[in-house]
Write a protein that holds these residues in place. Structure first.
Motif, PDB file in Angstrom:
ATOM      1  N   LEU A  57       0.839  -1.209   0.000  1.00  0.00           N
ATOM      2  CA  LEU A  57       0.000   0.000   0.000  1.00  0.00           C
ATOM      3  C   LEU A  57       0.872   1.257   0.000  1.00  0.00           C
ATOM      4  CD1 LEU A  57      -3.136  -0.629   2.273  1.00  0.00           C
ATOM      5  CD2 LEU A  57      -3.027  -0.346  -0.207  1.00  0.00           C
TER       6      LEU A  57
ATOM      7  N   ILE B 183      -3.898  -7.572  -0.994  1.00  0.00           N
ATOM      8  CA  ILE B 183      -4.802  -6.419  -0.926  1.00  0.00           C
ATOM      9  C   ILE B 183      -5.983  -6.655  -1.853  1.00  0.00           C
ATOM     10  CG2 ILE B 183      -5.022  -3.928  -1.230  1.00  0.00           C
ATOM     11  CD1 ILE B 183      -1.859  -3.888  -1.112  1.00  0.00           C
TER      12      ILE B 183
ATOM     13  N   THR C 114      -6.815  -6.086   3.711  1.00  0.00           N
ATOM     14  CA  THR C 114      -5.478  -6.642   3.504  1.00  0.00           C
ATOM     15  C   THR C 114      -5.236  -7.810   4.446  1.00  0.00           C
ATOM     16  OG1 THR C 114      -4.231  -5.331   5.135  1.00  0.00           O
ATOM     17  CG2 THR C 114      -4.727  -4.281   3.026  1.00  0.00           C
TER      18      THR C 114
END
Length: 211
Positions: free
Chosen positions: A102, A112, A132
């Motif tokens: 991320l 994710i 996630t």
């Protein structure tokens, strides 16, 4: 299976959030275009889910600013920008799944999965849900399989070496006996005999030697 679970989680949470938001229709597209009703209750519910499923949940608006965060990663907080490229790709493609950090928010790769939060009968997007999960289960499985492979290879090599050793011993033993017998014959001792242990050429040689 891991991806399926995360995708379902992201979809369900997006629907759950959609049913618990207040939207200011005059502020579409701006950062403060929506807020979550009963945010504390929603956060408490998501914490139970997060602890049970072992995932993190992040809700952002369309500008990638976090509105709700339920995660063990302390540096991810509300009202911060969360991976704008991931958020925009989720909005444009209606779904997202990848392995990453991320944008460096995590110090290690995670799976994710993200889904848009729709309103106005699916015509508009108010934000994005990101779910996630760590990759330890897959990594652990890979490590186990690698260890099994290595141990199997070592075992196979050991068995092969043992087999070759036994074969060599059985092959050389009668030859050594005949060499010893030949020395005894040279000393005049004709009473010694060698073992006739096989029917191959070595065995035939032993029979001829004894006769």
């Amino acid at each position: 299976e891991k991806r399926t679970d995360l995708d379902h989680s992201a979809e369900n949470i997006a629907n759950f959030i959609r049913s618990n938001v207040a939207i200011n229709q005059s502020l579409d597209g701006r950062e403060d275009s929506f807020s979550i009703n009963h945010a504390d209750d929603i956060t408490g519910f998501l914490k139970l889910y997060v602890n049970d499923a072992g995932v993190d949940v992040i809700v952002t608006n369309t500008n990638a600013r976090s509105i709700l965060v339920v995660t063990s990663e302390k540096k991810i907080i509300t009202n911060m920008i969360i991976a704008p490229d991931v958020v925009q790709k989720t909005i444009s493609e209606s779904a997202y799944f990848a392995r990453g950090t991320l944008g460096g928010l995590y110090s290690y790769d995670r799976y994710i999965s993200a889904r848009p939060i729709y309103y106005n009968n699916g015509k508009n997007v108010m934000g994005v849900v990101l779910v996630t999960s760590d990759t330890s289960d897959i990594t652990g499985f890979t490590d186990v399989m690698l260890r099994v492979f290595v141990l199997s290879a070592i075992a196979a090599l050991g068995i092969s070496i043992l087999g070759i050793g036994l074969f060599s011993y059985n092959l050389v033993k009668p030859l050594r006996q005949m060499a010893q017998a030949a020395k005894q014959f040279g000393k005049g001792d004709f009473s010694i005999r060698v073992s006739e242990t096989s029917n191959d050429e070595i065995g035939e040689l032993a029979v001829a030697f004894n006769n």
